[in-house]
Design an enzyme around this catalytic site. Structure first.
Site, PDB file in Angstrom:
ATOM      1  N   ARG A 126     -17.944 -26.288 -34.917  1.00 39.04           N
ATOM      2  CA  ARG A 126     -18.310 -25.804 -33.770  1.00 39.04           C
ATOM      3  C   ARG A 126     -16.929 -25.461 -33.356  1.00 39.04           C
ATOM      4  O   ARG A 126     -16.102 -24.917 -32.519  1.00 39.04           O
ATOM      5  CB  ARG A 126     -18.458 -27.725 -32.539  1.00 39.04           C
ATOM      6  CG  ARG A 126     -20.098 -27.423 -32.504  1.00 39.04           C
ATOM      7  CD  ARG A 126     -20.998 -28.469 -32.224  1.00 39.04           C
ATOM      8  NE  ARG A 126     -20.467 -29.316 -30.861  1.00 39.04           N
ATOM      9  CZ  ARG A 126     -20.157 -30.476 -30.441  1.00 39.04           C
ATOM     10  NH1 ARG A 126     -20.364 -31.094 -31.573  1.00 39.04           N
ATOM     11  NH2 ARG A 126     -19.761 -30.821 -29.474  1.00 39.04           N
ATOM     12  N   ARG A 166     -25.341 -37.630 -30.241  1.00 38.54           N
ATOM     13  CA  ARG A 166     -25.898 -36.550 -30.661  1.00 38.54           C
ATOM     14  C   ARG A 166     -26.192 -35.918 -31.557  1.00 38.54           C
ATOM     15  O   ARG A 166     -25.449 -35.537 -32.792  1.00 38.54           O
ATOM     16  CB  ARG A 166     -24.836 -35.286 -29.581  1.00 38.54           C
ATOM     17  CG  ARG A 166     -25.519 -35.130 -28.236  1.00 38.54           C
ATOM     18  CD  ARG A 166     -24.031 -34.218 -27.243  1.00 38.54           C
ATOM     19  NE  ARG A 166     -23.985 -33.084 -27.660  1.00 38.54           N
ATOM     20  CZ  ARG A 166     -23.186 -32.231 -27.416  1.00 38.54           C
ATOM     21  NH1 ARG A 166     -22.705 -32.323 -25.680  1.00 38.54           N
ATOM     22  NH2 ARG A 166     -23.211 -31.072 -28.010  1.00 38.54           N
ATOM     23  N   LYS A 198     -15.063 -31.650 -20.903  1.00 44.22           N
ATOM     24  CA  LYS A 198     -16.135 -31.351 -19.381  1.00 44.22           C
ATOM     25  C   LYS A 198     -16.934 -31.857 -19.222  1.00 44.22           C
ATOM     26  O   LYS A 198     -17.040 -31.609 -17.653  1.00 44.22           O
ATOM     27  CB  LYS A 198     -16.254 -29.545 -20.123  1.00 44.22           C
ATOM     28  CG  LYS A 198     -15.322 -28.973 -21.312  1.00 44.22           C
ATOM     29  CD  LYS A 198     -16.152 -27.724 -21.654  1.00 44.22           C
ATOM     30  CE  LYS A 198     -16.416 -27.875 -22.938  1.00 44.22           C
ATOM     31  NZ  LYS A 198     -16.414 -29.012 -24.408  1.00 44.22           N
ATOM     32  N   ARG A 236     -18.761 -18.969 -23.584  1.00 42.36           N
ATOM     33  CA  ARG A 236     -18.515 -19.200 -24.362  1.00 42.36           C
ATOM     34  C   ARG A 236     -18.233 -18.173 -25.485  1.00 42.36           C
ATOM     35  O   ARG A 236     -17.360 -17.736 -26.402  1.00 42.36           O
ATOM     36  CB  ARG A 236     -19.402 -19.788 -25.358  1.00 42.36           C
ATOM     37  CG  ARG A 236     -20.222 -21.008 -25.073  1.00 42.36           C
ATOM     38  CD  ARG A 236     -19.291 -21.871 -25.597  1.00 42.36           C
ATOM     39  NE  ARG A 236     -20.199 -23.270 -25.960  1.00 42.36           N
ATOM     40  CZ  ARG A 236     -20.306 -24.243 -26.432  1.00 42.36           C
ATOM     41  NH1 ARG A 236     -20.626 -24.749 -24.961  1.00 42.36           N
ATOM     42  NH2 ARG A 236     -20.690 -25.113 -27.095  1.00 42.36           N
ATOM     43  N   ARG A 278     -19.241 -40.578 -29.546  1.00 43.13           N
ATOM     44  CA  ARG A 278     -19.808 -39.705 -28.594  1.00 43.13           C
ATOM     45  C   ARG A 278     -21.103 -40.691 -28.475  1.00 43.13           C
ATOM     46  O   ARG A 278     -21.895 -40.673 -29.335  1.00 43.13           O
ATOM     47  CB  ARG A 278     -19.732 -38.528 -28.382  1.00 43.13           C
ATOM     48  CG  ARG A 278     -20.826 -38.419 -26.582  1.00 43.13           C
ATOM     49  CD  ARG A 278     -20.152 -37.228 -26.316  1.00 43.13           C
ATOM     50  NE  ARG A 278     -21.038 -35.539 -27.550  1.00 43.13           N
ATOM     51  CZ  ARG A 278     -20.718 -34.924 -26.956  1.00 43.13           C
ATOM     52  NH1 ARG A 278     -20.207 -34.757 -25.615  1.00 43.13           N
ATOM     53  NH2 ARG A 278     -20.925 -34.330 -27.836  1.00 43.13           N
TER      54      ARG A 278
HETATM   55  P1  AP5 Z   1     -17.654 -35.118 -23.243  1.00 41.69           P
HETATM   56  O1  AP5 Z   1     -17.214 -34.986 -21.364  1.00 41.69           O
HETATM   57  O2  AP5 Z   1     -18.886 -35.258 -23.748  1.00 41.69           O
HETATM   58  O3  AP5 Z   1     -17.025 -33.468 -23.643  1.00 41.69           O
HETATM   59  P2  AP5 Z   1     -17.497 -32.103 -23.637  1.00 41.69           P
HETATM   60  O4  AP5 Z   1     -15.809 -31.076 -23.307  1.00 41.69           O
HETATM   61  O5  AP5 Z   1     -18.332 -31.500 -22.022  1.00 41.69           O
HETATM   62  O6  AP5 Z   1     -17.709 -32.162 -24.789  1.00 41.69           O
HETATM   63  P3  AP5 Z   1     -19.098 -31.597 -25.626  1.00 41.69           P
HETATM   64  O7  AP5 Z   1     -19.345 -32.355 -27.230  1.00 41.69           O
HETATM   65  O8  AP5 Z   1     -20.135 -31.272 -25.035  1.00 41.69           O
HETATM   66  O9  AP5 Z   1     -19.094 -29.796 -25.400  1.00 41.69           O
HETATM   67  P4  AP5 Z   1     -18.769 -28.934 -26.494  1.00 41.69           P
HETATM   68  O10 AP5 Z   1     -19.086 -27.570 -25.317  1.00 41.69           O
HETATM   69  O11 AP5 Z   1     -19.414 -28.807 -27.990  1.00 41.69           O
HETATM   70  O12 AP5 Z   1     -21.154 -29.208 -26.035  1.00 41.69           O
HETATM   71  P5  AP5 Z   1     -22.367 -27.601 -25.535  1.00 41.69           P
HETATM   72  O13 AP5 Z   1     -23.072 -29.284 -25.086  1.00 41.69           O
HETATM   73  O14 AP5 Z   1     -22.018 -27.213 -24.425  1.00 41.69           O
HETATM   74  O15 AP5 Z   1     -16.045 -36.022 -23.596  1.00 41.69           O
HETATM   75  C1  AP5 Z   1     -16.702 -36.427 -25.515  1.00 41.69           C
HETATM   76  C2  AP5 Z   1     -15.833 -38.098 -26.132  1.00 41.69           C
HETATM   77  O16 AP5 Z   1     -14.783 -38.103 -24.918  1.00 41.69           O
HETATM   78  C3  AP5 Z   1     -17.322 -39.079 -24.918  1.00 41.69           C
HETATM   79  O17 AP5 Z   1     -17.159 -39.799 -26.012  1.00 41.69           O
HETATM   80  C4  AP5 Z   1     -16.557 -39.493 -23.818  1.00 41.69           C
HETATM   81  O18 AP5 Z   1     -16.922 -40.765 -23.215  1.00 41.69           O
HETATM   82  C5  AP5 Z   1     -14.648 -38.982 -24.473  1.00 41.69           C
HETATM   83  N1  AP5 Z   1     -14.130 -39.219 -23.498  1.00 41.69           N
HETATM   84  C6  AP5 Z   1     -13.975 -37.860 -22.457  1.00 41.69           C
HETATM   85  N2  AP5 Z   1     -12.404 -38.132 -21.857  1.00 41.69           N
HETATM   86  C7  AP5 Z   1     -12.203 -38.592 -22.809  1.00 41.69           C
HETATM   87  C8  AP5 Z   1     -10.583 -39.313 -22.125  1.00 41.69           C
HETATM   88  N3  AP5 Z   1      -9.396 -38.806 -20.959  1.00 41.69           N
HETATM   89  N4  AP5 Z   1      -9.854 -39.833 -23.512  1.00 41.69           N
HETATM   90  C9  AP5 Z   1     -10.573 -40.506 -23.717  1.00 41.69           C
HETATM   91  N5  AP5 Z   1     -12.419 -40.843 -24.526  1.00 41.69           N
HETATM   92  C10 AP5 Z   1     -12.133 -39.647 -23.571  1.00 41.69           C
HETATM   93  O19 AP5 Z   1     -22.838 -27.384 -26.594  1.00 41.69           O
HETATM   94  C11 AP5 Z   1     -23.430 -27.846 -27.758  1.00 41.69           C
HETATM   95  C12 AP5 Z   1     -24.407 -26.108 -28.352  1.00 41.69           C
HETATM   96  O20 AP5 Z   1     -25.138 -25.858 -27.684  1.00 41.69           O
HETATM   97  C13 AP5 Z   1     -23.627 -25.809 -28.924  1.00 41.69           C
HETATM   98  O21 AP5 Z   1     -22.672 -25.831 -29.936  1.00 41.69           O
HETATM   99  C14 AP5 Z   1     -23.917 -24.384 -28.666  1.00 41.69           C
HETATM  100  O22 AP5 Z   1     -24.839 -24.139 -30.062  1.00 41.69           O
HETATM  101  C15 AP5 Z   1     -24.660 -24.200 -28.018  1.00 41.69           C
HETATM  102  N6  AP5 Z   1     -24.185 -24.182 -26.483  1.00 41.69           N
HETATM  103  C16 AP5 Z   1     -23.768 -24.422 -25.592  1.00 41.69           C
HETATM  104  N7  AP5 Z   1     -23.313 -23.009 -24.840  1.00 41.69           N
HETATM  105  C17 AP5 Z   1     -24.376 -22.106 -25.096  1.00 41.69           C
HETATM  106  C18 AP5 Z   1     -23.480 -20.801 -24.319  1.00 41.69           C
HETATM  107  N8  AP5 Z   1     -22.834 -20.679 -23.618  1.00 41.69           N
HETATM  108  N9  AP5 Z   1     -23.821 -19.806 -25.361  1.00 41.69           N
HETATM  109  C19 AP5 Z   1     -24.004 -19.948 -26.959  1.00 41.69           C
HETATM  110  N10 AP5 Z   1     -24.006 -21.481 -27.085  1.00 41.69           N
HETATM  111  C20 AP5 Z   1     -24.106 -22.767 -26.376  1.00 41.69           C
END
Ligand code: AP5
Length: 217
Positions: free
Chosen positions: A171, A160, A13, A88, A127
């Site tokens: 997660r 991270r 994403k 979420r 990552r």
């Molecule tokens: P990346 O683009 O970083 O993936 P992503 O989908 O953004 O993954 P996240 O881990 O950031 O999502 P998340 O939802 O767990 O974390 P968030 O920060 O929202 O890509 C991942 C890896 O894959 C990278 O190394 C990239 O290079 C690689 N990649 C990408 N595309 C590729 C491809 N096509 N082929 C191969 N490799 C590829 O949330 C973190 C925490 O914050 C949560 O656990 C929660 O505690 C809190 N939080 C955040 N939002 C909320 C909310 N709305 N409500 C409550 N808690 C929340």
């Protein structure tokens, strides 16, 4: 374009949202990034959020909703936005609908990035992110030229805190139980599109742009 990005942790994403920001000039609103910034600044909100994030659980809705509302009311969101990692759960999705209806800015699209569960662990453990410019790498799929250094700005790369195997498992569990039901939620509203999130980052980006351009015409 007012867009919600759905997809499991590691689906890509953030990677795709950053490309869309460059191409369409609309802001990416990542609740994960906003929360990590609050943690780094040591604000009361950040201190509260950190414990949940380290356990791989969702931060309470009350914390996240206020943060999103404040961000959406900024001027740069008037022409559109990309919500990344929010909503979420169903309660957040309902609150978002209410918020956007009050602002007279209904969502155009919910875009689901679909990646097989087995691929996600490797994406997340591999990552690495640049401390200075936020550029993302992956030690398995797209490593930086010099280990630990950003190709773009020379900044230091970090892993991270929540990208440890045990926390990732939690997660993914939380995603299945609380976030995946949003696919149905937006499908019933008639604004859901799914895109395969496997293949090259460029290929996926092109598929996303095709959907956005069809929607805009
Ligand atoms: P990346 O683009 O970083 O993936 P992503 O989908 O953004 O993954 P996240 O881990 O950031 O999502 P998340 O939802 O767990 O974390 P968030 O920060 O929202 O890509 C991942 C890896 O894959 C990278 O190394 C990239 O290079 C690689 N990649 C990408 N595309 C590729 C491809 N096509 N082929 C191969 N490799 C590829 O949330 C973190 C925490 O914050 C949560 O656990 C929660 O505690 C809190 N939080 C955040 N939002 C909320 C909310 N709305 N409500 C409550 N808690 C929340």
């Amino acid at each position: 374009m007012k867009l919600v990005f759905l997809g499991a942790p590691g689906a890509g994403k953030g990677t795709q949202a950053k490309r869309l920001v460059e191409k369409y000039g609309i802001p990416q609103i990542s609740t994960g990034d906003l929360l990590r910034a609050a943690v780094a600044e040591g604000t009361p909100l950040g201190k509260e959020a950190k414990a949940y994030m380290d356990r791989g659980e969702l931060v309470p809705d009350s914390v996240v909703l206020g943060m999103v509302k404040e961000r959406l009311s900024q001027d740069d969101c008037k022409k559109g936005f990309i919500l990344d990692g929010f909503p979420r759960n169903v309660a957040q999705a309902e609150a978002l609908d209410k918020m956007l209806s009050e602002m007279n800015m209904p969502l155009d699209l919910a875009l689901n990035l679909d990646v097989p569960f087995d691929d996600l662990m490797k994406r997340l453990t591999g990552r690495r992110t640049c401390k200075s410019c936020g550029q993302m790498y992956n030690i398995y799929y797209s490593p930086s030229k010099v280990e630990g250094k950003c190709d773009k700005c020379g900044g230091e790369l970090f892993q991270r805190d929540d990208d440890k195997e045990e926390t990732i498992r939690k997660r993914l569990e939380v995603y299945r139980a609380q976030t995946e039901p949003l696919i149905d939620y937006y499908s019933r509203k008639g604004i859901l599109k799914s895109v395969s999130g496997t293949g090259s980052i460029d290929e996926i980006f092109n598929s996303i742009c095709t959907i956005l351009e069809k929607k805009a015409n």
